[in-house]
Write an enzyme that holds these catalytic residues in place. Structure first.
Site, PDB file in Angstrom:
ATOM      1  N   ARG A  28      31.541  51.593  39.052  1.00  0.00           N
ATOM      2  CA  ARG A  28      31.999  52.967  38.835  1.00  0.00           C
ATOM      3  C   ARG A  28      32.271  53.290  37.367  1.00  0.00           C
ATOM      4  NH1 ARG A  28      37.900  52.502  41.946  1.00  0.00           N
ATOM      5  NH2 ARG A  28      38.607  54.275  40.760  1.00  0.00           N
ATOM      6  N   CYS A  69      42.094  58.161  50.867  1.00  0.00           N
ATOM      7  CA  CYS A  69      42.812  58.472  49.626  1.00  0.00           C
ATOM      8  C   CYS A  69      41.902  58.376  48.408  1.00  0.00           C
ATOM      9  CB  CYS A  69      44.015  57.554  49.461  1.00  0.00           C
ATOM     10  SG  CYS A  69      43.539  55.815  49.395  1.00  0.00           S
ATOM     11  N   ARG A 101      49.840  55.470  43.125  1.00  0.00           N
ATOM     12  CA  ARG A 101      49.199  54.403  42.328  1.00  0.00           C
ATOM     13  C   ARG A 101      50.275  53.772  41.451  1.00  0.00           C
ATOM     14  NH1 ARG A 101      44.371  58.198  42.196  1.00  0.00           N
ATOM     15  NH2 ARG A 101      42.596  56.945  42.852  1.00  0.00           N
ATOM     16  N   ARG A 130      51.266  52.214  47.191  1.00  0.00           N
ATOM     17  CA  ARG A 130      50.249  51.159  47.120  1.00  0.00           C
ATOM     18  C   ARG A 130      50.773  50.014  46.257  1.00  0.00           C
ATOM     19  NH1 ARG A 130      44.357  52.184  44.705  1.00  0.00           N
ATOM     20  NH2 ARG A 130      45.417  52.456  42.733  1.00  0.00           N
ATOM     21  N   HIS A 136      42.814  57.358  24.241  1.00  0.00           N
ATOM     22  CA  HIS A 136      43.848  58.388  24.253  1.00  0.00           C
ATOM     23  C   HIS A 136      43.238  59.769  24.407  1.00  0.00           C
ATOM     24  CE1 HIS A 136      47.031  55.594  22.290  1.00  0.00           C
ATOM     25  NE2 HIS A 136      47.096  55.601  23.596  1.00  0.00           N
ATOM     26  N   ASN A 194      36.465  55.422  46.495  1.00  0.00           N
ATOM     27  CA  ASN A 194      35.914  55.154  45.152  1.00  0.00           C
ATOM     28  C   ASN A 194      35.403  53.718  45.082  1.00  0.00           C
ATOM     29  OD1 ASN A 194      37.081  57.644  44.635  1.00  0.00           O
ATOM     30  ND2 ASN A 194      38.905  56.757  43.723  1.00  0.00           N
ATOM     31  N   ASP A 195      36.268  52.808  45.490  1.00  0.00           N
ATOM     32  CA  ASP A 195      35.833  51.411  45.453  1.00  0.00           C
ATOM     33  C   ASP A 195      34.875  51.094  46.585  1.00  0.00           C
ATOM     34  OD1 ASP A 195      36.831  49.992  43.199  1.00  0.00           O
ATOM     35  OD2 ASP A 195      38.831  50.478  43.927  1.00  0.00           O
ATOM     36  N   GLU A 228      38.650  49.273  51.044  1.00  0.00           N
ATOM     37  CA  GLU A 228      37.879  49.511  49.814  1.00  0.00           C
ATOM     38  C   GLU A 228      36.698  48.567  49.707  1.00  0.00           C
ATOM     39  OE1 GLU A 228      40.718  50.760  46.378  1.00  0.00           O
ATOM     40  OE2 GLU A 228      41.631  49.073  47.441  1.00  0.00           O
TER      41      GLU A 228
HETATM   42  C1  PEP Z   1      39.729  54.118  45.728  1.00  0.00           C
HETATM   43  O1  PEP Z   1      39.202  53.069  45.357  1.00  0.00           O
HETATM   44  O2  PEP Z   1      39.128  55.014  46.354  1.00  0.00           O
HETATM   45  C2  PEP Z   1      41.137  54.380  45.415  1.00  0.00           C
HETATM   46  C3  PEP Z   1      41.789  55.408  45.899  1.00  0.00           C
HETATM   47  O3  PEP Z   1      41.724  53.529  44.535  1.00  0.00           O
HETATM   48  P1  PEP Z   1      41.503  53.628  42.959  1.00  0.00           P
HETATM   49  O4  PEP Z   1      40.651  54.829  42.666  1.00  0.00           O
HETATM   50  O5  PEP Z   1      42.862  53.719  42.370  1.00  0.00           O
HETATM   51  O6  PEP Z   1      40.806  52.346  42.690  1.00  0.00           O
HETATM   52 MG    MG Z   2      40.438  51.476  44.590  1.00  0.00          MG
END
Ligand code: PEP
Ligand code: MG
Length: 852
Positions: free
Chosen positions: A743, A780, A577, A613, A470, A732-733, A709
C-alpha cells in the site's frame, strides 16, 4: 577536511540544475550541481583528479577529485544517441588530469542542431561526505572561474580532534532498533547538558574521524549510526566519567526501542522504501492517470499551479565587522524563535503546533549555532553563514538511508529560508494562486503548506516526498487532499492544465477529455450537494430503509477528534488507532497515561461504543520509540499483534489501561481488538493475557475482537468467531495482502482496489464465518468510507461501518437510503464479477438508482 573548489569547465551560461529540461538532472537524481550552456566546444577539467570513465559515446565523463568526490559532466541532452559523432575524447579512464586540462571536444555546429540542447549538467555524483556550500551565481561564466565550493558538514560542525582531550571514554554498540535518529539523539544531548562535561561521539568504525559534539542532535543524527554499530563516547571536564557512565546506561536501556544485539537481523543495506531503479521521464499523454502515494485523502478538480517560493534577499557580502554580523544574527534568531513560539501557541494541541515546537528546538542546536558563529567570525555574512550551515545539514540528512530521517532534510531547508527573511527584516510576499489550484511541486517544505488554506488550494501533488513527512501531516490536518511521490513526470505538467486529483484513490488524471472532465465536475457538484444534505441529517440513526440497523462509527487517532466526530453523527468509534498516542513522543505512554487517554475518549463518546485497537506498529507504521527490528520485508514481518505478543511489556500495560477505562465506562461500551491476527493461537494468547489482567485488576474482561486484515483470518473467520466477540475487517491491509500489492509503494499503490472481487470474496467468507457463531462483523478499513462499497458490505453481512470522521454524515445518509434486500442482491452479483471495474459499474448503477 578542507574545501574543494571546482572551476567552470566551459565558457558559457550558468544555471541551476532546475533549469535542465530533463528531470533526472533537474530532480538531482544523480546528485547536486550546476549546468552550463557552453559557448565554446572544449570541456576542461574543473579540478585536479583522475578519469573514472569516459562514456563510449564520448558525451559524458566522470572524474574522481580530491577526497573521493566524483563529478559527472554530461555534455548536452540526448547526445548519447549520436554515438560519439562530433565528439573527441582527449583522455581515457585512469588518466590523471590537472585543473584546466582538455577532456572532450565537441563540434557544436554538428551536434547542437541534432540534439535536445547543449546544456551540460555538472553533477557531484559522489559527495564522499561533502556538501555544496557555495555556488556561482547564474549568468555568464568564464572557463576557470570558481563554480562550486564543496565542504564537509561534519568538519564544519565538529570541534577539531586535536583540540579535544578526553579524560573518560567508552566504546559500546548501539542496541536501538532504529539507530541513533532524532529523538534518541535529542535525549542524549539533553542528558549530556545536565553534566559539567564536554561530550563527543565518534563512530568506532572511523576512530580517526573528528568527534562530533553530543549536544548537537542534528550532527549526531548525521553520523547515520545504525543498530549494532559501535560508537565511542569521549568526555572531558569535571564530570567526564560520570557523564560517560550515565550516557552508556541510557543507551543500554534502548530508550524505548531496545533490540538486543545478539538477535540482530542480517543487516540490510537497502532503505525501507527503495528508490525506483529506473526513472520514467516520458511525457504525459492527455487523459493519463498517474499513480502516487496518498498523503492526505480527498477529491479535487482544478488546474495545475506552481507554488512560487520567493527567494529571500540573502546578503552574501559581509559588512567586514564580525561583531555586527553576530549581533544581527542573534537579533534575527531571537525574532524567529519568538515567531515560532507564538505560532505554536496559536495552534496549541494541533499537529502543526508539534512541528513548530520541533522546529523551535532545532534553533537551539548548539552545533549549528557554533558553526554559524565560527563562519561569521571567519568573515562570512550572517546570511551566508546560516545558509551554508543549514544547507550542509540538509544535504547530509538527505543522504541518510532511513527515509524517515531523509525526509527531515526539508525541515532544515525550511528553517534556512524562514530565518533569511528575518535577517532581511522582511516578510515573504503573500502566496498568490489561481482559482481551484492543484499545486504541483518537486517537494514542499512544512511552512509552505502551513501557510496555505483549503480555500486557496484545492490539492497538492509532489514529485518527491513521503507520506510520513511533516508536509503530509500538515496537509492532512488542514483537509487539503495531497499526493506525494508522484515521480518526476508530474513536473512536466504545464500550469493551467486541468487535473482530477483523487487523493483517496492515489491517482492524478492529467488533462482529461471533455467527457471525463464534465463527469468529474458533475460528480464534484453532486458530492457537494450530497454533503450538505447529509450533514443536516447526521444526527439520525444508521438504519437501512427496510429496517436493518447499521452502526456508523468513526475511526479516531486521538482524544481531540472524539467530540467533533460525535457532533458529526458518529455512533461510536469503530477503530481507535492507539499507535498515534505512542508516536512523536520521547517514550511510550505508561499504563496510567493510556488509561487517562482511553477514559477521556470514552467520556467524549458518552456511552457509545469505543473499540480500542491494540498497538499496530511495523509495516507502514514506524514507531521510532518502540522496540522493532529493521526488516527486509516489514509488511510480512513483526507487525501488529506479533509485536505485542513478542514484547509483553508493551501489550500488558495497554490491556490493563483498556480494562481500567472499560471499568469506568458504561458496561460493554469499551472493547478491544487485535490487529493483524493470522492464526487462532494468536487470538487465544491475547484472550489469555486479557483475562489474566482482568483477574489481577478485579474487573470484568472487555469484549475482544479480531481485526481481519490477513487473508488467513478471513478464511478462518469461523474458527476465530468461535472464540472472539466480534470481527472488524481492516480492508486496507486485507487488500494489500490479498492482491500482494504494497500500500505504500507508488508503483503498485494506484492499482490497489478494495473492490476487487478477490477482496470482496474474502469479506463474504468472513461474514459467513462470523454469522455461523452469531458474531457481528464491522469494517474499519478504507472501504467503510467508500460510498460504492457501502451497499456491497451491507449485502455481504457487515453491520458496523467505521469511517473517516469527515465521511460519517455521507455514509449514514447513504445507509438510510439503501434497502438491505437490494444490497444482498448487489452482493451476490459482485461476487460473480471478474474485475474491480465490473464491481464499480454494478455498484454505481445501484447507488445512482437510490434517492438520497
Ligand atoms: C486496515 O488495515 O484497513 C486498517 C483499518 O488498519 P490501518 O489502516 O491502520 O492499517
Ligand atoms: Mg491495518
Amino acid at each position: 577536511m578542507s574545501s574543494l573548489i571546482l572551476a567552470a569547465p566551459f565558457d558559457g551560461w550558468l544555471s541551476p540544475l532546475d533549469d535542465v529540461p530533463d528531470p533526472v538532472f533537474a530532480q538531482r537524481l544523480l546528485g547536486d550541481g550546476l549546468a552550463i550552456d557552453p559557448l565554446d566546444g572544449t570541456l576542461h577539467a574543473p579540478a585536479d583528479g583522475t578519469v573514472v570513465s569516459v562514456h563510449a559515446a564520448r558525451h559524458a565523463i566522470t572524474l574522481r577529485l580530491a577526497g573521493g568526490v566524483e563529478v559527472l559532466m554530461h555534455i548536452g541532452l540526448e547526445t548519447v544517441r549520436l554515438n560519439g559523432e562530433g565528439f573527441v575524447a582527449h583522455v581515457e579512464a585512469g588518466d590523471t588530469v590537472a585543473a584546466g586540462d582538455r577532456l572532450i571536444s565537441v563540434d557544436l555546429g554538428t551536434v547542437a542542431p541534432r540534439v535536445k540542447g547543449m546544456i551540460t549538467p555538472i553533477v557531484i555524483t559522489e559527495t564522499a561526505g561533502h556538501a555544496v556550500i557555495e555556488r556561482a551565481a547564474p549568468g555568464r561564466i568564464a572557463r576557470g572561474a570558481p563554480l562550486l565550493v564543496l565542504g564537509s558538514a561534519q568538519a564544519e560542525s565538529a570541534a577539531p580532534a586535536a583540540a579535544f582531550a578526553a579524560t573518560a571514554q567508552a566504546t559500546l554498540r548501539l542496541p536501538l532498533a532504529h539507530g541513533l535518529h532524532a529523538r534518541p539523539a535529542a535525549r542524549l544531548a539533553e542528558l549530556a547538558k545536565s553534566y559539567d562535561a564536554d561530550v563527543r561521539i565518534v563512530p568506532a568504525a572511523t576512530p580517526n574521524a573528528t568527534p562530533c559534539r553530543l549536544r548537537s542532535p542534528s550532527a549526531v543524527m548525521a553520523l547515520g549510526l545504525r543498530h549494532g554499530d559501535a560508537l565511542t563516547l569521549l568526555a572531558s571536564g569535571p564530570a567526564a566519567a560520570a557523564v560517560i557512565e550515565a550516557l552508556a546506561d541510557l543507551i543500554a536501556t534502548g530508550m524505548g526501542e531496545l533490540r538486543p544485539l545478539a538477535q540482530q537481523a542480517a543487516p540490510t543495506s537497502a532503505p525501507a522504501h527503495k528508490p525506483a531503479e529506473s526513472v520514467d521521464t516520458s511525457p504525459i499523454a492527455p487523459g493519463e492517470r498517474l499513480m502516487a502515494v496518498t498523503a492526505a485523502a480527498g477529491y479535487a478538480i482544478g488546474q495545475a499551479a506552481w507554488l512560487e517560493r520567493p527567494e529571500p534577499p540573502r546578503t552574501a557580502h559581509a559588512s567586514g565587522d564580525a561583531g555586527a554580523e553576530i549581533a544581527h544574527f542573534t537579533q534575527a534568531l531571537a525574532a524567529f524563535r519568538a515567531a515560532l513560539e507564538q505560532r505554536a501557541q496559536d495552534q496549541a494541541g494541533s499537529e502543526q503546533a508539534a512541528i513548530l515546537i520541533a522546529h523551535r528546538q532545532l534553533l537551539d542546536d548548539e552545533d549549528i549555532l557554533e558553526s554559524v558563529g565560527d563562519a561569521m567570525t571567519r568573515g562570512d555574512s550572517a546570511s551566508l553563514a546560516w545558509q551554508r550551515t543549514m544547507q550542509a545539514r540538509a544535504a547530509t540528512l538527505r543522504a541518510a538511508p532511513d527515509p524517515h530521517i531523509a525526509q527531515r532534510a526539508d525541515d532544515f531547508i525550511d528553517l534556512e529560508w524562514q530565518l533569511q527573511w528575518h535577517l532581511a527584516g522582511q516578510e515573504p510576499p503573500a502566496v498568490s494562486l489561481p482559482e481551484a489550484a492543484i499545486v504541483i511541486a518537486r517537494d514542499l517544505v512544512p511552512s509552505q503548506v502551513a501557510a496555505l488554506s483549503p480555500a486557496q488550494v484545492a490539492g497538492l501533488v509532489t514529485a518527491q516526498g513521503g507520506p510520513t513527512s511533516h508536509v503530509a501531516i500538515i496537509a492532512a490536518s488542514k483537509g487539503i487532499p495531497a499526493l506525494v511521490a508522484a515521480g518526476p513526470r508530474v513536473l512536466s505538467i504545464a500550469p493551467g492544465t486541468p487535473l482530477l486529483l483523487d487523493a483517496t484513490g492515489a491517482t492524478l488524471t492529467v488533462d482529461p477529455d471533455a467527457a471525463t472532465w464534465a463527469t468529474a465536475q458533475a460528480e464534484a457538484a453532486r458530492r457537494q450537494a450530497r454533503k450538505a444534505a447529509a450533514q443536516a441529517a447526521s444526527g439520525l440513526e444508521g438504519r437501512t430503509s427496510d429496517g436493518l440497523r447499521i452502526e456508523v462509527c468513526a475511526n479516531l487517532g486521538k482524544r481531540s477528534e472524539a467530540a467533533p466526530a460525535v457532533a458529526n453523527g458518529a455512533e461510536g468509534c469503530g477503530l481507535l488507532r492507539t499507535e498515534f498516542l505512542f508516536l512523536d513522543r520521547a517514550s511510550a505512554p505508561d499504563e496510567d497515561e493510556q488509561t487517562a487517554d482511553y477514559t477521556a475518549i470514552a467520556q467524549a463518546l458518552d456511552g457509545r461504543p469505543l473499540i480500542i485497537r491494540l498497538l499496530d506498529i511495523g509495516g507502514d507504521k514506524p514507531a521510532p520509540y518502540l522496540p522493532m527490528a529493521a526488516e527486509e520485508n516489514p509488511a510480512l514481518g513483526v507487525r501488529g499483534i506479533r509485536v505485542g505478543l513478542a514484547q509483553r511489556e508493551m501489550l500488558v500495560p495497554q490491556l490493563r489501561a483498556v480494562l481500567r477505562a472499560g471499568a469506568g465506562a458504561a458496561a460493554g461500551a469499551v472493547k478491544v481488538m487485535a490487529p493483524m491476527i493470522a492464526r487462532v493461537e494468536e487470538l487465544r494468547a491475547v484472550r489469555a493475557a486479557l483475562d489474566a489482567e482482568a483477574a489481577k485488576l478485579g474487573v470484568a474482561a472487555v469484549p475482544l475482537g479480531v481485526m481481519v486484515e490477513t487473508p488467513a483470518a478471513a478464511v478462518m473467520a469461523d474458527a476465530l468467531a468461535a472464540e472472539c466477540d466480534f470481527l472488524s475487517i481492516g480492508t486496507n491491509d486485507l487488500t494489500q495482502y490479498a492482491l500482494a500489492m504494497d500500500r505504500g509503494n507508488p508503483a503498485v499503490a494506484g492499482s490497489i482496489d478494495g473492490l476487487d472481487p478477490a477482496v470482496l470474496r474474502l469479506i463474504g467468507l468472513c461474514c459467513e464465518g462470523a454469522q455461523s457463531h452469531g458474531k457481528w462483523v464491522g469494517v474499519c478499513g478504507g472501504l467503510a468510507s467508500d460510498p460504492l462499497a457501502v451497499p456491497i458490505l451491507i449485502g455481504l453481512g457487515v453491520t458496523e461501518l467505521s469511517a473517516a470522521p469527515a465521511m460519517v454524515p455521507e455514509i449514514k445518509a447513504l445507509v438510510r437510503a439503501l434497502s438491505a434486500q437490494d444490497c444482498r442482491g448487489l452482493a451476490s452479483a459482485v461476487l460473480q464479477a471478474s474485475s474491480a471495474a465490473q464491481v464499480r459499474v454494478l455498484a454505481t448503477q445501484m447507488i445512482e438508482g437510490v434517492a438520497q
